[in-house]
Design a protein around this motif. Structure first.
Motif, PDB file in Angstrom:
ATOM      1  N   ALA A 268     134.017  55.053 -75.321  1.00  0.00           N
ATOM      2  CA  ALA A 268     135.293  54.331 -75.354  1.00  0.00           C
ATOM      3  C   ALA A 268     136.469  55.293 -75.391  1.00  0.00           C
ATOM      4  CB  ALA A 268     135.334  53.404 -76.571  1.00  0.00           C
ATOM      5  N   LYS A 269     136.336  56.359 -76.178  1.00  0.00           N
ATOM      6  CA  LYS A 269     137.447  57.307 -76.300  1.00  0.00           C
ATOM      7  C   LYS A 269     137.683  58.093 -75.013  1.00  0.00           C
ATOM      8  CE  LYS A 269     137.373  57.856 -81.315  1.00  0.00           C
ATOM      9  NZ  LYS A 269     137.213  58.781 -82.478  1.00  0.00           N
ATOM     10  N   PHE A 270     136.610  58.337 -74.250  1.00  0.00           N
ATOM     11  CA  PHE A 270     136.768  59.051 -72.994  1.00  0.00           C
ATOM     12  C   PHE A 270     136.950  58.096 -71.810  1.00  0.00           C
ATOM     13  CE2 PHE A 270     134.969  62.570 -75.409  1.00  0.00           C
ATOM     14  CZ  PHE A 270     135.709  63.644 -74.936  1.00  0.00           C
ATOM     15  N   GLY A 271     136.896  56.800 -72.071  1.00  0.00           N
ATOM     16  CA  GLY A 271     137.117  55.826 -71.011  1.00  0.00           C
ATOM     17  C   GLY A 271     136.014  55.773 -69.977  1.00  0.00           C
ATOM     18  N   VAL A 272     134.758  55.979 -70.413  1.00  0.00           N
ATOM     19  CA  VAL A 272     133.614  55.922 -69.499  1.00  0.00           C
ATOM     20  C   VAL A 272     132.608  54.901 -70.024  1.00  0.00           C
ATOM     21  CG1 VAL A 272     133.913  58.309 -68.758  1.00  0.00           C
ATOM     22  CG2 VAL A 272     132.398  57.808 -70.693  1.00  0.00           C
ATOM     23  N   ARG A 273     131.627  54.568 -69.189  1.00  0.00           N
ATOM     24  CA  ARG A 273     130.658  53.541 -69.563  1.00  0.00           C
ATOM     25  C   ARG A 273     129.253  54.066 -69.793  1.00  0.00           C
ATOM     26  NH1 ARG A 273     132.090  48.367 -65.595  1.00  0.00           N
ATOM     27  NH2 ARG A 273     134.251  48.090 -66.323  1.00  0.00           N
ATOM     28  N   ASN A 274     128.990  55.294 -69.353  1.00  0.00           N
ATOM     29  CA  ASN A 274     127.627  55.796 -69.478  1.00  0.00           C
ATOM     30  C   ASN A 274     127.625  57.324 -69.520  1.00  0.00           C
ATOM     31  OD1 ASN A 274     127.809  56.674 -66.689  1.00  0.00           O
ATOM     32  ND2 ASN A 274     127.416  54.531 -66.124  1.00  0.00           N
ATOM     33  N   ARG A 275     126.431  57.860 -69.742  1.00  0.00           N
ATOM     34  CA  ARG A 275     126.283  59.307 -69.859  1.00  0.00           C
ATOM     35  C   ARG A 275     126.624  60.015 -68.548  1.00  0.00           C
ATOM     36  NH1 ARG A 275     122.088  62.668 -72.934  1.00  0.00           N
ATOM     37  NH2 ARG A 275     121.498  60.665 -73.820  1.00  0.00           N
ATOM     38  N   GLN A 276     126.280  59.412 -67.409  1.00  0.00           N
ATOM     39  CA  GLN A 276     126.555  60.042 -66.120  1.00  0.00           C
ATOM     40  C   GLN A 276     128.057  60.226 -65.912  1.00  0.00           C
ATOM     41  OE1 GLN A 276     124.422  57.441 -66.543  1.00  0.00           O
ATOM     42  NE2 GLN A 276     122.551  58.678 -66.320  1.00  0.00           N
ATOM     43  N   SER A 277     128.821  59.209 -66.252  1.00  0.00           N
ATOM     44  CA  SER A 277     130.276  59.305 -66.111  1.00  0.00           C
ATOM     45  C   SER A 277     130.853  60.317 -67.083  1.00  0.00           C
ATOM     46  CB  SER A 277     130.916  57.935 -66.347  1.00  0.00           C
ATOM     47  OG  SER A 277     130.506  57.003 -65.368  1.00  0.00           O
ATOM     48  N   LEU A 278     130.280  60.366 -68.285  1.00  0.00           N
ATOM     49  CA  LEU A 278     130.741  61.342 -69.267  1.00  0.00           C
ATOM     50  C   LEU A 278     130.488  62.760 -68.767  1.00  0.00           C
ATOM     51  CD1 LEU A 278     131.847  61.862 -72.161  1.00  0.00           C
ATOM     52  CD2 LEU A 278     129.457  61.917 -72.917  1.00  0.00           C
ATOM     53  N   ALA A 279     129.289  62.990 -68.198  1.00  0.00           N
ATOM     54  CA  ALA A 279     128.957  64.308 -67.680  1.00  0.00           C
ATOM     55  C   ALA A 279     129.879  64.693 -66.522  1.00  0.00           C
ATOM     56  CB  ALA A 279     127.501  64.340 -67.229  1.00  0.00           C
ATOM     57  N   ALA A 280     130.180  63.719 -65.646  1.00  0.00           N
ATOM     58  CA  ALA A 280     131.088  63.987 -64.529  1.00  0.00           C
ATOM     59  C   ALA A 280     132.476  64.347 -65.034  1.00  0.00           C
ATOM     60  CB  ALA A 280     131.147  62.765 -63.604  1.00  0.00           C
TER      61      ALA A 280
END
Length: 287
Positions: A268-280
């Protein structure tokens, strides 16, 4: 491995910094000093994501040795969204500070200066350090401050009283509202820093924007919508290292439900929905 957010210079390229006038570091690939710089860059790139704190300590320790220094301070300053009118620091305030050798006297001095930067009683050296919009800047203490400043209380309290006599500072802008500040200190028994010392420090730091970006991301700064808690930061490092939520929970000795709660909060804090988006996002592929 740490991912590079920007291209590292080729060894045949010129490395330059600014200490008043532009100066060029020798580009001779067999120059021993250049070899030390290249080796340090490679060593930093070999640290794993989960070892970010160790990587920062390694950088500061290497700089202390490279420049025959006494101590090194690394910090982050952020610009407040709405600085108050006539703010001498132009909205810039400290957010994160690390000292290589935080002996009590030095730690107390750093804390005092940190607190002062949030007050109205700021020193000329602090005002000058925040001024200007250069994306990259190296300054020698004795070239920056007037002679009278060295007779004042700030120099006595935060330099002489803690065993320092001179410093070089580096400022790196990662975006319009966030900067890295690094100070390298020498004591009175050592000669003053020279323009060549500033040149060498600048050549090391100019190529490390990718490294500082990774440091800030691991602390929930730069692109997170809100600061990460210490617990969330530990979970984030596990996610970026490729661990499953169950593995993270085991390593941190917490329940899977607690780990999952932290994971959701991080997303939520990084505005992503999953680990793949976080890694990107971590790799700098998302804007």
């Amino acid at each position: 491995m740490y991912a590079r957010a920007g291209r590292r210079p080729l060894r045949s390229e010129k490395l330059c910094t600014r200490t008043g006038n532009d100066m060029l570091l020798s580009t001779d690939p067999i120059d021993p000093q250049n070899q030390d710089v290249y080796a340090l860059w490679d060593q930093l790139a070999d640290f794993s994501v989960a070892d970010g704190d160790a990587a920062l300590t390694h950088l500061m320790s290497a700089l202390r040795t490279m420049l025959s220094a006494r101590n090194v301070l690394w910090g982050v300053v952020v610009r407040l969204p709405s600085p108050k009118r006539a703010d001498p620091l132009l909205g810039w305030r400290p957010r994160l500070v690390r000292v290589l050798d935080p002996v009590p006297a030095v730690a107390a001095s750093v804390q005092k200066q940190y607190d002062t930067l949030w007050s109205d009683d700021v020193d000329l050296s602090q005002i000058l350090s925040m001024s200007g919009d250069e994306p990259f800047r190296v300054r020698l203490l004795f070239e920056t401050l007037p002679p009278a400043w060295f007779e004042g209380k700030h120099y006595r309290r935060h330099y002489l009283d803690v065993g320092f006599a001179d410093s070089i500072s580096v400022r790196i802008a990662l975006n319009d509202d966030l900067r890295i500040r690094l100070f390298v200190f020498r004591d009175a028994q050592q000669p003053r820093f020279t323009a060549q010392d500033g040149q060498r420090l600048g050549s090391v730091m100019r190529a490390l924007r990718w490294f500082h970006r990774q440091q800030l991301l691991s602390h929930g700064l730069l692109i997170a919508n809100a600061p990460l808690t210490p617990a969330e930061r530990r979970v984030l490092l596990g996610l970026l290292a490729g661990d499953t939520e169950r593995q993270i929970a085991q390593k941190l000795e917490q329940s899977p439900n607690t780990t999952h709660f932290h994971v959701k909060s991080i997303y939520a804090k990084f505005g992503v929905r999953n680990r793949q988006s976080l890694a990107a996002l971590w790799l700098g592929k998302l804007q």
